[in-house]
Every structure is written in C-alpha cells, then in structure tokens.
Design an enzyme around this catalytic site. Sequence first.
Site, short mmCIF file in Angstrom:
data_model
loop_
_atom_site.label_atom_id
_atom_site.label_comp_id
_atom_site.label_asym_id
_atom_site.label_seq_id
_atom_site.Cartn_x
_atom_site.Cartn_y
_atom_site.Cartn_z
N GLY A 84 -36.11 58.21 -38.45
CA GLY A 84 -34.69 57.89 -38.36
C GLY A 84 -34.30 56.92 -39.47
O GLY A 84 -34.97 56.83 -40.51
N VAL A 112 -41.95 48.07 -34.34
CA VAL A 112 -40.56 47.85 -34.75
C VAL A 112 -39.57 48.28 -33.66
O VAL A 112 -38.48 47.74 -33.53
CB VAL A 112 -40.24 48.58 -36.08
CG1 VAL A 112 -38.79 48.38 -36.49
CG2 VAL A 112 -41.16 48.10 -37.20
N ASP A 171 -42.28 62.47 -37.19
CA ASP A 171 -41.21 62.50 -36.18
C ASP A 171 -41.42 63.71 -35.29
O ASP A 171 -42.10 64.66 -35.67
CB ASP A 171 -39.83 62.58 -36.86
CG ASP A 171 -38.71 62.06 -35.97
OD1 ASP A 171 -38.22 60.93 -36.20
OD2 ASP A 171 -38.32 62.78 -35.02
N ARG A 186 -31.45 37.10 -41.84
CA ARG A 186 -30.02 36.98 -41.50
C ARG A 186 -29.59 35.52 -41.57
O ARG A 186 -28.56 35.19 -42.16
CB ARG A 186 -29.77 37.56 -40.11
CG ARG A 186 -29.89 39.06 -40.10
CD ARG A 186 -29.61 39.67 -38.74
NE ARG A 186 -29.55 41.13 -38.87
CZ ARG A 186 -30.00 42.00 -37.97
NH1 ARG A 186 -30.54 41.56 -36.85
NH2 ARG A 186 -29.91 43.29 -38.19
N HIS A 221 -36.92 38.69 -29.80
CA HIS A 221 -35.89 39.27 -30.66
C HIS A 221 -34.70 39.60 -29.76
O HIS A 221 -34.43 40.74 -29.45
CB HIS A 221 -36.46 40.53 -31.31
CG HIS A 221 -35.54 41.19 -32.28
ND1 HIS A 221 -34.88 40.54 -33.27
CD2 HIS A 221 -35.18 42.50 -32.39
CE1 HIS A 221 -34.16 41.41 -33.97
NE2 HIS A 221 -34.32 42.60 -33.45
N VAL A 260 -34.30 53.57 -39.72
CA VAL A 260 -35.22 52.48 -40.05
C VAL A 260 -36.50 53.03 -40.69
O VAL A 260 -36.94 52.56 -41.75
CB VAL A 260 -35.57 51.64 -38.79
CG1 VAL A 260 -36.62 50.59 -39.12
CG2 VAL A 260 -34.32 50.98 -38.22
N GLY A 265 -41.40 57.83 -36.69
CA GLY A 265 -39.94 57.73 -36.48
C GLY A 265 -39.27 57.88 -37.83
O GLY A 265 -39.33 56.97 -38.66
N1 APR Z 1 -42.51 60.49 -31.79
C1 APR Z 1 -42.02 60.38 -33.04
N2 APR Z 1 -40.73 60.13 -33.28
C2 APR Z 1 -39.91 59.99 -32.25
C3 APR Z 1 -40.34 60.10 -30.91
C4 APR Z 1 -41.72 60.37 -30.69
N3 APR Z 1 -42.23 60.49 -29.47
N4 APR Z 1 -39.27 59.92 -30.10
C5 APR Z 1 -38.21 59.69 -30.89
N5 APR Z 1 -38.58 59.74 -32.18
C6 APR Z 1 -37.76 59.60 -33.38
C7 APR Z 1 -36.40 60.24 -33.27
O1 APR Z 1 -36.47 61.66 -33.40
C8 APR Z 1 -35.65 59.58 -34.41
O2 APR Z 1 -35.73 60.32 -35.61
O3 APR Z 1 -37.47 58.23 -33.65
C9 APR Z 1 -36.37 58.24 -34.58
C10 APR Z 1 -35.50 57.03 -34.31
O4 APR Z 1 -34.54 56.98 -35.30
P1 APR Z 1 -33.03 56.44 -35.10
O5 APR Z 1 -32.49 56.98 -33.83
O6 APR Z 1 -32.31 56.65 -36.39
O7 APR Z 1 -33.24 54.88 -34.85
P2 APR Z 1 -33.43 53.74 -35.97
O8 APR Z 1 -32.12 53.18 -36.33
O9 APR Z 1 -34.33 54.25 -37.03
O10 APR Z 1 -34.19 52.64 -35.11
C11 APR Z 1 -35.53 52.85 -34.68
O11 APR Z 1 -36.12 50.54 -34.70
O12 APR Z 1 -34.91 48.62 -35.14
C12 APR Z 1 -35.39 49.46 -34.14
O13 APR Z 1 -33.73 49.25 -32.38
C13 APR Z 1 -34.28 50.10 -33.35
O14 APR Z 1 -35.71 50.90 -31.59
C14 APR Z 1 -34.99 51.27 -32.73
C15 APR Z 1 -35.97 51.66 -33.85
#
Ligand code: APR
Length: 314
Positions: free
Chosen positions: A11, A118, A33, A151, A175, A13, A9
């Site tokens: 994104g 996470v 990703d 927090r 959580h 986080v 992931g």
């Molecule tokens: N394989 C790999 N990556 C994936 C997949 C998958 N099958 N499906 C989705 N993703 C990627 C998305 O492309 C995206 O880049 O997961 C990423 C998620 O990033 P964001 O949408 O920015 O979310 P983020 O804020 O990083 O949060 C991620 O952590 O804290 C938790 O609630 C939050 O569940 C969420 C996670």
Amino acid sequence: MRSKVTVVGAGNVGATAVQRIHQLGYADTVLVDVVEDLPQGKALDMLESGPVIGSDAMVTGSNDYEATADSDVVVITAGIARRPGMSRDDLLLTNMNITSAVTEQVVKYSPNCIILAVTNPLDAMCQNILESSGFPRNRVLGMAGVLDTARFRTFIAQEMNVSVEDVQAYVLGGHGDDMVPLVRYTTVGGIPISELLPAETVDALVERTRQGGGEIVALLKAGSAYYAPSASITQMVEAILLDKKRILPGCAYLEGEFGINGLCVGVPVKVGTGGMEQVIEIKLTDAEQKALEASAASVQELVDVMRNSKAENS
Ligand code: APR
C-alpha cells in the site's frame, strides 16, 4: 553482495518505503501483498526507475513468500485502516490476525531476519509480531518514535525558522494520543528548547505532534500518512543494514527498563546489525515517568484485548 529487504504490504506506506530503499542503491527489495499483481506492478515500475536514479538494485513483487527468503530485514506494513463502523478493537483484532499470519511466513523463509513492525496500532502489533515470531527481543522493533519525533522537529523548526537538522527531540511511549514528547531533552543547536521558546508555544507544538497523524488523515480524507512514515522506516532500515548504532526512538519489548516489564513501548534504542541492540535508559522526572506509565497502560489494554481474543479462540 547486496543486502535484502522485504516489505510486506504494497500500500502507500509499504510501496513508498520500497521506493526510498531502492533509491539508496545497496539493498535488493521484495514487495509482498495479498492483492494479485499489485506488488508485481509496483515493483516493476520502481525497477524501471533504476536507470534514471542510478540504482542497480533489484526490486521484486510477489504474492507469496518464497521470493523473500533470507531477507536481512523485513518491514511489516500489511493491514487495514479503520473503516466507518469499525471499533478500535475490530481494527486491533483484524490487524492482529493479519500480522500473525504474515509473521509466520516471514519467520519460515527468513529465520534470521530483523523485523520492523509498522502496522497500527503500532505498539500492540509490535508485541504481537514479537510473540508470533518467537524471535529474541532484539530482532523485532517497531517504527513510530522516529516519525513522531520527525513531526515534532518539523514543527519546532518551522516555529523558529531554523534548519530541521539542528533540532533534536525525543518522543517516548505508545504511538497514540498519549505519547510523551520529552521536552527536557529537546534542543535546537544543542540549546534546550525551554531557553528558546515560551512554555505555551512548546505546549502547543507538543499537542500538534500528538495529533500529527490525525491532522494528515483529516486533510487526505481517505488514507493516512505515508511520506514521513516511509522516510522513518528507511532511516531505521539503513541503521540496521549499515550497522550504524544509531540512537533512535523505537518501539521495543521492555524487560524492566523504565519500570515497565513485558510490554512493547517507545523508548530510545541503539539500532544496528543486531536490530534493537540496547535500550537506552534515561532518568525521567516523576511527571515524565507518570506520563510514560499512562501511555504504557493504554498499550497494555490493547495487549489484553489481543490475549483474551487468542484465549477465546484457542
Ligand atoms: N498480507 C500482505 N498484505 C496485506 C495483507 C496480508 N495478509 N492484508 C492486507 N495487506 C495489504 C493490503 O492489500 C494493502 O495493499 O496491506 C496494504 C496496506 O496498505 P494501505 O491500505 O495503503 O495502508 P498504508 O497507508 O500503507 O498503511 C499501512 O502502516 O502506518 C501504518 O496505520 C498504517 O497500519 C497501517 C499500515
């Protein structure tokens, strides 16, 4: 040889977690990703920060899992956030499918790793990842308590105008809105907080902690928190890689501890090279026990929804 950490992931986080881990300098990181070129671009950008921050560690981006082979720790942040019109259950089942598929690949390439869950809803995803992995319970733990506790500690330090370093606190349970900040074990410089702040003030800080994630979402408008979550991930990864045996609040699969059996819930755990090396059981008051059980019941509801969905589709 440096340790190896994969973060799935790329994104907010996941990428911020890799940035922080890269900065430590002693672990190579792989960012994965599904979005083409995204992890490669972010990884290269971070790698190019190496000369400035003094990190010789490698950062690699990938859309497949070969590059993740033999990771020591794999952090799973992959998933989607709730969109308008989606129920919590929709989110639950979508992220269940994503984390199941991710876990299958993770286990294939890193059969001996420790997995840090996470993705939200955290406790249910931790349970799904544990069950999908077939790993023993010590090798799958979830990150939520360190964040919730951070927090709570921040709010207490602000209220008292003291160093965050001197505030110790515990948050148990799922959580979610019914998490259980353990006020009795919350201290400032070793002094119980009940001796230092009026009960109403503590109650208000507890309530703000419970709503802590929502407070950030409301401010950001799009997306959810990632600076404190990625810092919390990094602390747990470091505890594993350096075998620190830290006592941290983590989401662990309980086998009768705290009167809970067969469910992943936030409790104090010892974190080291073995992952979740021990559940630290503490004696709770009746009210605390009830609050923990209520929180666990919310997690159980989600786990039941996942089980029913899997049974329907099998
Ligand atoms: N394989 C790999 N990556 C994936 C997949 C998958 N099958 N499906 C989705 N993703 C990627 C998305 O492309 C995206 O880049 O997961 C990423 C998620 O990033 P964001 O949408 O920015 O979310 P983020 O804020 O990083 O949060 C991620 O952590 O804290 C938790 O609630 C939050 O569940 C969420 C996670």
